[in-house]
Design a protein around this motif. Structure first.
Motif, PDB file in Angstrom:
ATOM      1  N   ILE A   9      30.768  49.501  47.400  1.00 48.03           N
ATOM      2  CA  ILE A   9      30.091  50.546  46.619  1.00 48.03           C
ATOM      3  C   ILE A   9      28.651  50.706  47.093  1.00 48.03           C
ATOM      4  O   ILE A   9      27.859  51.392  46.453  1.00 48.03           O
ATOM      5  CB  ILE A   9      30.115  50.220  45.106  1.00 48.03           C
ATOM      6  N   ALA A  10      28.310  50.080  48.217  1.00 48.91           N
ATOM      7  CA  ALA A  10      26.952  50.170  48.756  1.00 48.91           C
ATOM      8  C   ALA A  10      26.815  51.397  49.649  1.00 48.91           C
ATOM      9  O   ALA A  10      27.804  51.952  50.140  1.00 48.91           O
ATOM     10  CB  ALA A  10      26.618  48.902  49.547  1.00 48.91           C
ATOM     11  N   ALA A  67      36.711  45.760  33.511  1.00 49.05           N
ATOM     12  CA  ALA A  67      36.809  46.019  34.949  1.00 49.05           C
ATOM     13  C   ALA A  67      35.452  46.309  35.591  1.00 49.05           C
ATOM     14  O   ALA A  67      35.120  45.700  36.620  1.00 49.05           O
ATOM     15  CB  ALA A  67      37.794  47.158  35.211  1.00 49.05           C
ATOM     16  N   PRO A  68      34.630  47.212  35.041  1.00 51.63           N
ATOM     17  CA  PRO A  68      33.310  47.407  35.653  1.00 51.63           C
ATOM     18  C   PRO A  68      32.411  46.183  35.537  1.00 51.63           C
ATOM     19  O   PRO A  68      31.557  45.957  36.392  1.00 51.63           O
ATOM     20  CB  PRO A  68      32.728  48.599  34.878  1.00 51.63           C
ATOM     21  N   LEU A  69      32.595  45.380  34.473  1.00 51.07           N
ATOM     22  CA  LEU A  69      31.833  44.146  34.337  1.00 51.07           C
ATOM     23  C   LEU A  69      32.125  43.212  35.503  1.00 51.07           C
ATOM     24  O   LEU A  69      31.197  42.682  36.147  1.00 51.07           O
ATOM     25  CB  LEU A  69      32.176  43.473  33.006  1.00 51.07           C
ATOM     26  N   ILE A  70      33.400  43.003  35.807  1.00 48.78           N
ATOM     27  CA  ILE A  70      33.772  42.117  36.910  1.00 48.78           C
ATOM     28  C   ILE A  70      33.347  42.711  38.247  1.00 48.78           C
ATOM     29  O   ILE A  70      32.876  41.993  39.146  1.00 48.78           O
ATOM     30  CB  ILE A  70      35.290  41.853  36.884  1.00 48.78           C
ATOM     31  N   LEU A  71      33.469  44.029  38.391  1.00 47.97           N
ATOM     32  CA  LEU A  71      33.074  44.668  39.649  1.00 47.97           C
ATOM     33  C   LEU A  71      31.573  44.531  39.882  1.00 47.97           C
ATOM     34  O   LEU A  71      31.130  44.224  41.001  1.00 47.97           O
ATOM     35  CB  LEU A  71      33.480  46.148  39.624  1.00 47.97           C
ATOM     36  N   LEU A  72      30.771  44.743  38.840  1.00 50.19           N
ATOM     37  CA  LEU A  72      29.318  44.614  38.977  1.00 50.19           C
ATOM     38  C   LEU A  72      28.921  43.168  39.284  1.00 50.19           C
ATOM     39  O   LEU A  72      28.064  42.929  40.150  1.00 50.19           O
ATOM     40  CB  LEU A  72      28.622  45.079  37.693  1.00 50.19           C
ATOM     41  N   LEU A  73      29.524  42.206  38.590  1.00 48.54           N
ATOM     42  CA  LEU A  73      29.199  40.806  38.847  1.00 48.54           C
ATOM     43  C   LEU A  73      29.590  40.410  40.268  1.00 48.54           C
ATOM     44  O   LEU A  73      28.858  39.673  40.944  1.00 48.54           O
ATOM     45  CB  LEU A  73      29.901  39.903  37.825  1.00 48.54           C
ATOM     46  N   SER A  74      30.724  40.901  40.742  1.00 47.30           N
ATOM     47  CA  SER A  74      31.154  40.617  42.114  1.00 47.30           C
ATOM     48  C   SER A  74      30.193  41.240  43.116  1.00 47.30           C
ATOM     49  O   SER A  74      29.859  40.624  44.142  1.00 47.30           O
ATOM     50  CB  SER A  74      32.576  41.143  42.339  1.00 47.30           C
ATOM     51  N   ASP A  75      29.728  42.443  42.822  1.00 49.02           N
ATOM     52  CA  ASP A  75      28.782  43.103  43.719  1.00 49.02           C
ATOM     53  C   ASP A  75      27.452  42.353  43.759  1.00 49.02           C
ATOM     54  O   ASP A  75      26.829  42.224  44.820  1.00 49.02           O
ATOM     55  CB  ASP A  75      28.562  44.545  43.260  1.00 49.02           C
ATOM     56  N   VAL A 117      31.839  44.191  48.315  1.00 49.92           N
ATOM     57  CA  VAL A 117      32.388  43.750  47.030  1.00 49.92           C
ATOM     58  C   VAL A 117      33.894  43.512  47.113  1.00 49.92           C
ATOM     59  O   VAL A 117      34.445  42.681  46.374  1.00 49.92           O
ATOM     60  CB  VAL A 117      32.057  44.793  45.936  1.00 49.92           C
ATOM     61  N   GLY A 118      34.592  44.209  48.013  1.00 47.41           N
ATOM     62  CA  GLY A 118      36.028  44.001  48.154  1.00 47.41           C
ATOM     63  C   GLY A 118      36.380  42.587  48.568  1.00 47.41           C
ATOM     64  O   GLY A 118      37.420  42.049  48.167  1.00 47.41           O
ATOM     65  N   ILE A 119      35.525  41.952  49.374  1.00 51.99           N
ATOM     66  CA  ILE A 119      35.756  40.566  49.780  1.00 51.99           C
ATOM     67  C   ILE A 119      35.505  39.627  48.605  1.00 51.99           C
ATOM     68  O   ILE A 119      36.265  38.681  48.364  1.00 51.99           O
ATOM     69  CB  ILE A 119      34.847  40.208  50.974  1.00 51.99           C
ATOM     70  N   ILE A 120      34.436  39.882  47.850  1.00 53.18           N
ATOM     71  CA  ILE A 120      34.104  39.018  46.711  1.00 53.18           C
ATOM     72  C   ILE A 120      35.194  39.079  45.644  1.00 53.18           C
ATOM     73  O   ILE A 120      35.577  38.040  45.075  1.00 53.18           O
ATOM     74  CB  ILE A 120      32.745  39.419  46.112  1.00 53.18           C
ATOM     75  N   THR A 121      35.704  40.262  45.333  1.00 58.67           N
ATOM     76  CA  THR A 121      36.755  40.360  44.312  1.00 58.67           C
ATOM     77  C   THR A 121      38.008  39.606  44.733  1.00 58.67           C
ATOM     78  O   THR A 121      38.729  39.058  43.893  1.00 58.67           O
ATOM     79  CB  THR A 121      37.109  41.825  44.023  1.00 58.67           C
ATOM     80  N   GLY A 122      38.260  39.560  46.046  1.00 61.58           N
ATOM     81  CA  GLY A 122      39.389  38.781  46.532  1.00 61.58           C
ATOM     82  C   GLY A 122      39.193  37.294  46.315  1.00 61.58           C
ATOM     83  O   GLY A 122      40.089  36.591  45.832  1.00 61.58           O
TER      84      GLY A 122
END
Length: 356
Positions: free
Chosen positions: A209-210, A310-318, A332-337
């Motif tokens: 998302i960067a 979902a946005p909470l986890i996405l933001l924390l992962s980012d 962020v796709g690597i971190i969520t994995g």
């Protein structure tokens, strides 16, 4: 008269005993939702504060409500605010798409990728870049949406939707897996043939998302909003579908119509989110699974929680991706994995969380 009053009193006690756990569960859900909203708000401010240049809360607050022309102001308004808003848009889309497809297929380990939505979007983007030399996100976003739509429709008909009877969840899953495998293979081949053209899309293919602006979000936002409305509208009916198609039909639910609407919602949500952020993994799979463990099998509550969590986890992962290799960033796709895989393995071993 006394004898007639006794059964009524016993009946009231039975009803009261049944109502107590229902009321307690509803209160638990409401309190949990409020806590999740506060955590999401905290994650939003952390997203504005954390980065290659850390900013204090006071600096962020001042930059939000003033027009001072400073370096900090530029960082917040041109980079971190768009990035955060995009996460707040695509996070609920991925989470809700996962909740819908899990309810439709009655499979708690399903996610949007199982329908080939992500693969269809990625293939269309690869076609746009490799064949038509389109590298602007505002241009290939539309290819991604069309690819997601075509892939979902194809999977529905391949699974047996062309007949009078709607395809079963198993048929949709098998058709989706086969379609995703084929499209991913073609996409990889296209990227290898024209590696120079695909170099600038590496972050998109991983999930990021960067380096995206709000101008990239506005064309996609209407699709996400429509998908959100459709998903929330069919949530009560999906409670009945969880008992099976025959039971749902006996309760007055048009299973075929609900399944078509569900596929439309998944396509709009996952296709739109993939178009702008790439195929971010595990959000659509992990979030509904975690939420179901807390709120139970009630689909409206699962959907509502997924929109927040979902946005909470996405933001924390980012945020983790920004600091783990600072000053460089990890998509962020690597971190969520990395975050999603162990959490999912833990949840799968819990019988309560693994059932719909």
């Amino acid at each position: 008269m006394t004898a007639s009053k006794q059964p009524k009193g016993e009946s009231e006690k039975v009803v009261e005993k049944k109502m107590k756990p229902i009321t307690a569960l509803r209160l638990q859900r409401m309190i949990g939702l409020v806590i999740a909203l506060f955590l999401l708000l905290a994650a939003v401010f952390l997203s504005l504060m954390v980065g290659a240049k850390p900013l204090s809360f006071s600096v962020v607050w001042e930059a939000l409500f003033s027009s001072a022309n400073s370096y900090d102001y530029t960082i917040i308004h041109e980079s971190r605010i768009p990035r955060t808003i995009i996460a707040l848009a695509v996070g609920p889309a991925f989470g809700l798409a996962g909740a819908v497809i899990q309810a439709l297929t009655r499979n708690p380990l399903a996610d949007p990728g199982i329908l080939g939505v992500n693969a269809g979007a990625a293939f269309a983007v690869a076609l746009a870049v490799g064949v038509f030399s389109i590298t602007s996100i505002t241009s290939y976003i539309w290819f991604a949406l069309v690819g997601a739509f075509v892939a979902t429709i194809a999977i529905y008909f391949i699974g047996g939707g062309a007949g009078k009877k709607s395809p079963s969840p198993e048929q949709i899953v098998l058709a989706g897996v086969a379609m995703a495998a084929a499209l991913n293979g073609i996409t990889t081949a296209l990227s290898l043939i024209n590696s120079r053209a695909f170099a600038g899309m590496l972050n998109w293919r991983i999930g990021s998302i960067a380096r995206k602006g709000l101008e990239d979000l506005w064309p996609i936002l209407p699709f996400l909003v429509i998908g959100l409305i459709v998903a929330l509208a069919i949530a009560p009916a999906l409670n009945a579908i969880a008992f099976g198609d025959d039971r749902a039909s006996s309760l007055g639910v048009n299973v075929n119509r609900m399944r078509i609407l569900g596929l439309i919602a998944v396509t709009l949500l996952a296709g739109g989110a993939t178009a702008i952020a790439g195929p971010i993994v595990f959000i659509g799979l992990m979030v509904p699974h975690c939420v179901r463990w807390f709120v139970g099998p009630d689909q409206p509550w699962i959907f509502l929680y997924s929109v927040v969590v979902a946005p909470l986890i996405l933001l924390l992962s980012d945020i983790i991706g920004r600091v783990v290799m600072s000053p460089a960033e990890v998509p962020v796709g690597i971190i969520t994995g990395f975050v999603g895989a162990p959490i999912l393995l833990i949840l799968v071993r819990r019988r309560k969380a693994s059932s719909l």
